[in-house]
Design a protein around this motif. Structure first.
Motif, PDB file in Angstrom:
ATOM      1  N   ASP A 166       1.049  -1.036  -0.204  1.00  0.00           N
ATOM      2  CA  ASP A 166      -0.255   0.230  -0.033  1.00  0.00           C
ATOM      3  C   ASP A 166       0.674   1.448   0.202  1.00  0.00           C
ATOM      4  O   ASP A 166       0.594   2.509  -0.418  1.00  0.00           O
ATOM      5  N   THR A 167       1.983   1.048   0.622  1.00  0.00           N
ATOM      6  CA  THR A 167       2.471   2.726   0.461  1.00  0.00           C
ATOM      7  C   THR A 167       4.818   2.498   0.331  1.00  0.00           C
ATOM      8  O   THR A 167       5.029   0.824   0.413  1.00  0.00           O
ATOM      9  N   ALA A 187      -1.267   2.257  -9.211  1.00  0.00           N
ATOM     10  CA  ALA A 187      -1.287   3.225  -7.972  1.00  0.00           C
ATOM     11  C   ALA A 187      -2.084   3.841  -7.878  1.00  0.00           C
ATOM     12  O   ALA A 187      -2.356   4.940  -6.209  1.00  0.00           O
ATOM     13  N   ARG A 188      -3.922   3.833  -7.956  1.00  0.00           N
ATOM     14  CA  ARG A 188      -4.807   4.620  -6.824  1.00  0.00           C
ATOM     15  C   ARG A 188      -4.853   3.788  -5.715  1.00  0.00           C
ATOM     16  O   ARG A 188      -5.112   2.609  -5.910  1.00  0.00           O
ATOM     17  N   GLY A 189      -5.182   4.708  -4.740  1.00  0.00           N
ATOM     18  CA  GLY A 189      -4.381   4.083  -3.532  1.00  0.00           C
ATOM     19  C   GLY A 189      -3.691   3.798  -2.515  1.00  0.00           C
ATOM     20  O   GLY A 189      -3.647   3.400  -1.344  1.00  0.00           O
ATOM     21  N   LEU A 224       4.706  16.331 -10.049  1.00  0.00           N
ATOM     22  CA  LEU A 224       5.260  15.233 -11.399  1.00  0.00           C
ATOM     23  C   LEU A 224       4.720  14.265 -10.802  1.00  0.00           C
ATOM     24  O   LEU A 224       4.232  13.398 -12.153  1.00  0.00           O
ATOM     25  N   PHE A 225       4.930  13.740  -9.982  1.00  0.00           N
ATOM     26  CA  PHE A 225       4.185  12.770  -9.470  1.00  0.00           C
ATOM     27  C   PHE A 225       2.209  12.283  -9.680  1.00  0.00           C
ATOM     28  O   PHE A 225       2.402  11.362 -10.300  1.00  0.00           O
ATOM     29  N   GLU A 226       1.697  13.297  -9.391  1.00  0.00           N
ATOM     30  CA  GLU A 226       0.226  13.987  -9.375  1.00  0.00           C
ATOM     31  C   GLU A 226      -0.279  13.653 -10.952  1.00  0.00           C
ATOM     32  O   GLU A 226      -1.350  13.084 -11.762  1.00  0.00           O
ATOM     33  N   LYS A 227       1.356  13.617 -11.482  1.00  0.00           N
ATOM     34  CA  LYS A 227       0.642  14.537 -13.426  1.00  0.00           C
ATOM     35  C   LYS A 227       0.336  12.707 -13.770  1.00  0.00           C
ATOM     36  O   LYS A 227      -0.217  12.526 -14.520  1.00  0.00           O
ATOM     37  N   ALA A 228       1.309  12.093 -13.533  1.00  0.00           N
ATOM     38  CA  ALA A 228       2.044  10.365 -13.898  1.00  0.00           C
ATOM     39  C   ALA A 228       1.101   9.869 -13.454  1.00  0.00           C
ATOM     40  O   ALA A 228       0.481   8.540 -14.131  1.00  0.00           O
ATOM     41  N   GLY A 279      -5.823   9.466  -8.013  1.00  0.00           N
ATOM     42  CA  GLY A 279      -6.182   8.269  -7.160  1.00  0.00           C
ATOM     43  C   GLY A 279      -5.291   7.623  -6.148  1.00  0.00           C
ATOM     44  O   GLY A 279      -5.299   7.428  -4.891  1.00  0.00           O
ATOM     45  N   ALA A 280      -3.883   8.768  -6.614  1.00  0.00           N
ATOM     46  CA  ALA A 280      -2.378   8.166  -5.927  1.00  0.00           C
ATOM     47  C   ALA A 280      -1.958   9.548  -4.163  1.00  0.00           C
ATOM     48  O   ALA A 280      -2.577  10.095  -4.902  1.00  0.00           O
TER      49      ALA A 280
END
Length: 267
Positions: free
Chosen positions: A63-64, A86-88, A102-106, A110-111
């Motif tokens: 999960d992490t 990646a969701r959750g 950068l992470f959010e765009k890719a 949901g992540a």
């Protein structure tokens, strides 16, 4: 669920060893994936952790996930993660200069993404970690991540993401500055006739003891310095020599140079 490591170079391995030593996780609760051939199997053999066969395998088990790849390869690594996978999940980045955007765009909305910067002394439970939590990260996730890094040493939460670049320059790169200083202290003693082993031992313990005094007394470093520096004494002569070499200005320039490089990496 297990804790995952996406990338396991020097920093990733230091965290894994620190976590296992602190008993925050058992070996079978740590899953590792590294693209370097044989790296995951090497860590499995040495530490008993689980070596994932792929990124998908890693995400399916955890999960992490601690993202511990080099800044230069991060975009390609993220492009290989589907938004469904990646969701959750919670992604804890220790990648220098890599912005949360950068992470959010890719990875998609949901992540959950947390940005952090630990340093290599996590290996011995004396790490220093700066963390930034975006407002969208819930309290339970914050507590989990703080517990993770608190088991490895000191944690400081940053109010703004851009301060992680300064953390990188200070405590992230700082052990290298300290190692240079310890080496130089020992070299000076060797020059004065002391044996190398004894000089290195005393230099390292001196720096460790001085650092503990700053933390435990709460006194300003300048005040503690003055307690050592008697008028006309040996310490005053040594400090004068450091000042002739622009010691403090050089250290400040080192931190600033590292900060500027971190900002370059973040684009």
């Amino acid at each position: 669920m297990a804790l995952g490591f996406l990338g396991a170079g020097n920093m990733g391995e230091a965290m894994i060893r620190g976590l296992l030593s602190a008993k925050l996780r058992s070996p079978e609760q740590v899953v590792v994936y590294d693209a370097a051939p044989g790296r995951g199997e090497d860590l499995r053999r040495r530490f008993g952790v689980v070596a994932a066969r792929s990124v998908e395998d890693l995400l399916g088990s955890c999960d992490t996930v601690v993202v511990a790849v080099k800044p230069q390869v991060l975009p390609s690594v993220l492009s290989g993660i589907s938004r469904d996978a990646a969701r959750g999940k919670t992604f804890v980045s220790i990648v220098a200069g890599a912005k949360i955007a950068l992470f959010e765009k890719a990875l998609g909305e949901g992540a959950k993404v947390v940005r952090s910067m630990p340093n290599t002394p996590v290996l011995v439970g004396m790490g220093s970690t700066g963390i930034y939590f975006p407002p969208v990260v819930d309290a339970a996730t914050r507590q989990e991540v703080l517990a993770l890094f608190s088991s490895l040493g000191t944690v400081a939460e940053m109010p703004r993401e851009e301060l992680l670049d300064a953390v990188t320059a200070l405590s992230g790169s700082g052990p290298a500055y300290a190692f240079l200083f310890i080496e130089a202290l020992a070299d000076g003693a060797v020059r004065a006739g002391m044996g190398r082993a004894e000089a290195s031992l005393l230099a390292a313990s001196t720096l460790e003891g001085a650092a503990r005094m700053v933390r435990e007394t709460g006194k300003h470093p300048a005040e503690l310095k003055d307690m050592v520096m008697s008028p006309g004494g040996t310490t005053a002569a040594g400090v004068a020599a450091l000042e002739r070499g622009a010691f403090r200005a050089t250290v400040m320039d080192a931190v600033l140079s590292a900060w500027q490089r971190c900002r370059e990496l973040s684009g």
